[in-house]
Design an enzyme around this catalytic site. Structure first.
Site, PDB file in Angstrom:
ATOM      1  N   HIS A 321     -39.114  21.702 -48.315  1.00  0.00           N
ATOM      2  CA  HIS A 321     -39.513  22.741 -47.357  1.00  0.00           C
ATOM      3  C   HIS A 321     -39.516  24.075 -48.077  1.00  0.00           C
ATOM      4  CE1 HIS A 321     -39.564  25.220 -43.724  1.00  0.00           C
ATOM      5  NE2 HIS A 321     -39.926  24.128 -43.087  1.00  0.00           N
ATOM      6  N   ASP A 379     -40.333  16.450 -40.240  1.00  0.00           N
ATOM      7  CA  ASP A 379     -41.327  15.371 -40.095  1.00  0.00           C
ATOM      8  C   ASP A 379     -40.817  14.014 -40.548  1.00  0.00           C
ATOM      9  OD1 ASP A 379     -43.405  17.972 -40.980  1.00  0.00           O
ATOM     10  OD2 ASP A 379     -43.616  16.885 -39.088  1.00  0.00           O
TER      11      ASP A 379
HETATM   12  C1  SDX Z   1     -43.584  21.429 -41.913  1.00  0.00           C
HETATM   13  O1  SDX Z   1     -43.178  26.239 -42.993  1.00  0.00           O
HETATM   14  C2  SDX Z   1     -42.663  25.589 -42.002  1.00  0.00           C
HETATM   15  O2  SDX Z   1     -41.765  26.054 -41.334  1.00  0.00           O
HETATM   16  C3  SDX Z   1     -43.303  24.226 -41.728  1.00  0.00           C
HETATM   17  C4  SDX Z   1     -42.602  23.374 -40.661  1.00  0.00           C
HETATM   18  C5  SDX Z   1     -42.735  24.005 -39.281  1.00  0.00           C
HETATM   19  O3  SDX Z   1     -41.904  23.687 -38.413  1.00  0.00           O
HETATM   20  O4  SDX Z   1     -43.732  24.730 -39.059  1.00  0.00           O
HETATM   21  O5  SDX Z   1     -41.221  23.240 -40.991  1.00  0.00           O
HETATM   22  C6  SDX Z   1     -43.228  21.975 -40.565  1.00  0.00           C
HETATM   23  O6  SDX Z   1     -44.693  21.631 -42.343  1.00  0.00           O
HETATM   24  C7  SDX Z   1     -42.536  20.718 -42.722  1.00  0.00           C
HETATM   25  C8  SDX Z   1     -43.045  20.305 -44.147  1.00  0.00           C
HETATM   26  C9  SDX Z   1     -43.844  18.998 -44.009  1.00  0.00           C
HETATM   27  N1  SDX Z   1     -44.503  18.690 -45.292  1.00  0.00           N
HETATM   28  C10 SDX Z   1     -44.080  17.636 -46.047  1.00  0.00           C
HETATM   29  O7  SDX Z   1     -43.102  16.937 -45.789  1.00  0.00           O
HETATM   30  C11 SDX Z   1     -44.953  17.381 -47.277  1.00  0.00           C
HETATM   31  C12 SDX Z   1     -44.060  17.114 -48.497  1.00  0.00           C
HETATM   32  N2  SDX Z   1     -43.412  18.398 -48.856  1.00  0.00           N
HETATM   33  C13 SDX Z   1     -44.042  19.160 -49.917  1.00  0.00           C
HETATM   34  O8  SDX Z   1     -45.430  19.094 -49.978  1.00  0.00           O
HETATM   35  C14 SDX Z   1     -43.416  20.557 -50.072  1.00  0.00           C
HETATM   36  O9  SDX Z   1     -42.057  20.389 -50.080  1.00  0.00           O
HETATM   37  C15 SDX Z   1     -43.780  21.639 -49.084  1.00  0.00           C
HETATM   38  C16 SDX Z   1     -45.255  21.815 -48.965  1.00  0.00           C
HETATM   39  C17 SDX Z   1     -43.197  21.354 -47.756  1.00  0.00           C
HETATM   40  C18 SDX Z   1     -43.179  22.944 -49.615  1.00  0.00           C
HETATM   41  O10 SDX Z   1     -43.822  23.235 -50.802  1.00  0.00           O
HETATM   42  P1  SDX Z   1     -43.417  24.537 -51.681  1.00  0.00           P
HETATM   43  O11 SDX Z   1     -42.417  25.359 -50.973  1.00  0.00           O
HETATM   44  O12 SDX Z   1     -44.683  25.183 -52.115  1.00  0.00           O
HETATM   45  O13 SDX Z   1     -42.626  23.914 -52.887  1.00  0.00           O
HETATM   46  P2  SDX Z   1     -43.287  23.309 -54.174  1.00  0.00           P
HETATM   47  O14 SDX Z   1     -44.461  22.458 -53.772  1.00  0.00           O
HETATM   48  O15 SDX Z   1     -43.491  24.397 -55.159  1.00  0.00           O
HETATM   49  O16 SDX Z   1     -42.131  22.321 -54.679  1.00  0.00           O
HETATM   50  C19 SDX Z   1     -41.077  22.814 -55.494  1.00  0.00           C
HETATM   51  C20 SDX Z   1     -40.751  21.665 -56.443  1.00  0.00           C
HETATM   52  C21 SDX Z   1     -41.978  21.194 -57.228  1.00  0.00           C
HETATM   53  O17 SDX Z   1     -41.504  20.585 -58.420  1.00  0.00           O
HETATM   54  P3  SDX Z   1     -41.504  21.475 -59.815  1.00  0.00           P
HETATM   55  O18 SDX Z   1     -42.892  22.071 -59.937  1.00  0.00           O
HETATM   56  O19 SDX Z   1     -40.436  22.520 -59.609  1.00  0.00           O
HETATM   57  O20 SDX Z   1     -41.165  20.485 -60.896  1.00  0.00           O
HETATM   58  O21 SDX Z   1     -40.334  20.517 -55.699  1.00  0.00           O
HETATM   59  C22 SDX Z   1     -41.269  19.460 -55.864  1.00  0.00           C
HETATM   60  C23 SDX Z   1     -42.551  20.082 -56.393  1.00  0.00           C
HETATM   61  O22 SDX Z   1     -43.271  19.140 -57.173  1.00  0.00           O
HETATM   62  N3  SDX Z   1     -41.464  18.877 -54.544  1.00  0.00           N
HETATM   63  C24 SDX Z   1     -41.517  17.568 -54.286  1.00  0.00           C
HETATM   64  C25 SDX Z   1     -41.643  17.480 -52.890  1.00  0.00           C
HETATM   65  N4  SDX Z   1     -41.673  18.708 -52.353  1.00  0.00           N
HETATM   66  C26 SDX Z   1     -41.569  19.573 -53.374  1.00  0.00           C
HETATM   67  N5  SDX Z   1     -41.463  16.499 -55.113  1.00  0.00           N
HETATM   68  C27 SDX Z   1     -41.548  15.286 -54.491  1.00  0.00           C
HETATM   69  N6  SDX Z   1     -41.658  15.101 -53.163  1.00  0.00           N
HETATM   70  C28 SDX Z   1     -41.714  16.180 -52.327  1.00  0.00           C
HETATM   71  N7  SDX Z   1     -41.823  16.019 -51.014  1.00  0.00           N
END
Ligand code: SDX
Length: 444
Positions: A321, A379
């Site tokens: 998140h 989720d």
């Molecule tokens: C919701 O914003 C809100 O409040 C949203 C929400 C709401 O109520 O409105 O809470 C609802 O949208 C919840 C999120 C649902 N999405 C998912 O579950 C999809 C999977 N999650 C990721 O796509 C990600 O965690 C996000 C999109 C939620 C957040 O992305 P960020 O903040 O841009 O973080 P990032 O992608 O830069 O990740 C940081 C690191 C990265 O690795 P490095 O580059 O540091 O090596 O963490 C890794 C990412 O690759 N990473 C994951 C991961 N999420 C982040 N690696 C594996 N699996 C994951 N799920």
């Protein structure tokens, strides 16, 4: 027993606190004021930065940017805390009716019994849609994703109320909020019934908000629909947990659309579109699809490995998140709701739930997830519960949209009513071709 409330006091900026920017280009110094809020980080006020320095700030994805003041919701991501108008989500999920939370977000206080009764009466008298509205559905194939149907039909509401919405008028704005809160269950249930070739049911004003929705979604005209109180409580809790969440992608979309003073119904349709993405509200559907693809506990290590492999686009959806760097408090509550619903429906051993619990256990024991503070989010468990109740995965994002409508429209109203409301117009860093002369076609 009253829950002990965490201490969220923050040190307010000292009088005249500022940040001094030194530009190496000319050595000039610029003082930027520091502002404080009720809870949460202090902010550096950069509103004058470009005018005074000619420099822009650069923050793609808004990792470090507060783009508004808001009094609706507060998240402490490090501590996994979520408040609506100061009330903890755990208390609201345990004790509040969804319409109570709608009232709280719109009016800023918990309603008295009579205020809640009056609010419920108003909502109950806006829950029907125009008879012509029903014909929009016939343009869609039956197998159209219900979220596509929601984007189209909610956007169409703007055609029915376009001439009646003077957003400068307080009463007109409140009517628009009431209409959207009231009609979303009806539209969401219609999208579900249409996808199954079932007839639409009209709402009934002798039923509460959630029982009305469940009846419109699962009922048939040929027999009475009996609401299961455990499922009613689970859906009420689902709606409360998804109601609002600061400036997430879909809420920011609604605010930006609304900042041009567009029709609020069209703004909410834009919010539905933004929510649909699998990185946002579409994640609940993606989680169940992922769990079904994993299939069994012995395949979890393979998927954990893939999630950690940067060359593999696979991510552990339902994890991570932007704000929460601790366990999403909503996920913990939804995990308990899963237990309750599966138990009620005789599905205690639901394989998908067992798989999710094991996946969470393994992931939270893995350095990759621990170091990046990737915990289950809202989720991760919601879809398992919704599927057990009888909704297909394609209905999970529409249900999120149904719940989030109050957040979107309350944030829209707060934005429109803000004293310094301007059209949202971010700048950019231009990385395109340098200026060059036009080359006539004959010379190319
Ligand atoms: C919701 O914003 C809100 O409040 C949203 C929400 C709401 O109520 O409105 O809470 C609802 O949208 C919840 C999120 C649902 N999405 C998912 O579950 C999809 C999977 N999650 C990721 O796509 C990600 O965690 C996000 C999109 C939620 C957040 O992305 P960020 O903040 O841009 O973080 P990032 O992608 O830069 O990740 C940081 C690191 C990265 O690795 P490095 O580059 O540091 O090596 O963490 C890794 C990412 O690759 N990473 C994951 C991961 N999420 C982040 N690696 C594996 N699996 C994951 N799920």
């Amino acid at each position: 027993m009253k829950r002990a409330l965490p201490d969220l006091t923050v040190d307010q900026p000292a009088a005249g606190e500022k940040v001094t920017l030194v530009l190496h280009a000319d050595g000039k110094q610029y003082d930027l004021p520091v502002l404080g809020g009720t809870h949460g980080p202090k902010v550096i006020d950069v509103r004058r930065l470009y005018a005074e320095t000619g420099y822009l700030t650069y923050d793609p994805g808004f990792m470090s940017t507060a783009n508004c003041d808001s009094a609706l919701t507060f998240i402490d991501g490090e501590r996994g805390i979520l408040l609506h108008r100061g009330y903890a989500i755990e208390d609201l999920a345990a004790h509040a009716d969804f319409l109570e939370v709608c009232y709280l977000l719109l009016y800023g206080k918990l309603p008295t019994q009579s205020e809640l009764g009056d609010f419920g009466h108003v909502i109950g008298h806006h829950n029907m849609v125009h008879e012509q509205f029903r014909r929009f559905f016939e343009g869609f194939r039956r197998d159209a994703p219900p979220m596509a149907v929601m984007v189209g039909t909610v956007g169409a509401l703007s055609a029915f109320y376009h001439d009646q919405i003077d957003i400068t008028d307080t009463e007109a704005r409140m009517v628009a909020t009431h209409r959207l809160v009231a009609k979303m269950p009806t539209i969401c249930a219609m999208a579900f019934q249409y996808s199954r070739g079932q007839p639409f049911l009209y709402p009934r004003n002798d039923l509460g908000y959630v029982p009305n929705f469940l009846r419109m979604a699962f009922g048939v005209p040929v027999e009475e629909y009996v609401v299961n109180p455990v499922l009613e409580r689970a859906i009420n809790r689902f709606l409360v947990l998804h109601a609002d969440h600061e400036q997430n992608a879909s809420t920011s979309t609604v605010r930006i659309a609304g900042s041009s003073r567009a029709n609020p119904y069209a703004c909410v349709a834009a919010g539905i579109a933004a929510l649909w993405g699998p990185d946002h509200g579409g994640a609940n559907e993606a989680v169940v699809n992922m769990l079904e693809e994993i299939g069994s506990k012995d395949r979890i290590p393979l998927y954990i490995k893939r999630a950690k492999d940067r060359s593999d686009p696979f991510r552990l959806t339902g994890f991570g998140h932007r704000v929460y760097k601790n366990y999403d408090p909503r996920a913990a509550i939804l995990r308990e709701s899963c237990h309750e619903v599966l138990g009620e429906l005789g599905k205690k051993d639901e394989p998908l739930f067992e798989l999710a619990l094991e996946l969470e256990r393994i992931a939270l024991d893995d350095d990759y997830f621990v170091q990046r503070k990737l915990f289950p989010n809202v989720d991760f468990y919601s879809g398992i519960m919704l599927r057990a109740i009888g909704f297909p995965t394609t209905m999970f994002p529409p249900l999120f949209a149904l719940a989030r409508t109050i957040g979107w429209i309350a944030q829209w109203k707060e934005m429109i009513e803000a004293p310094d409301q301007h059209i949202a117009r971010p700048r950019q860093r231009y990385t395109g071709h340098p200026i060059r002369p036009y080359v006539p076609l004959a010379e190319r």
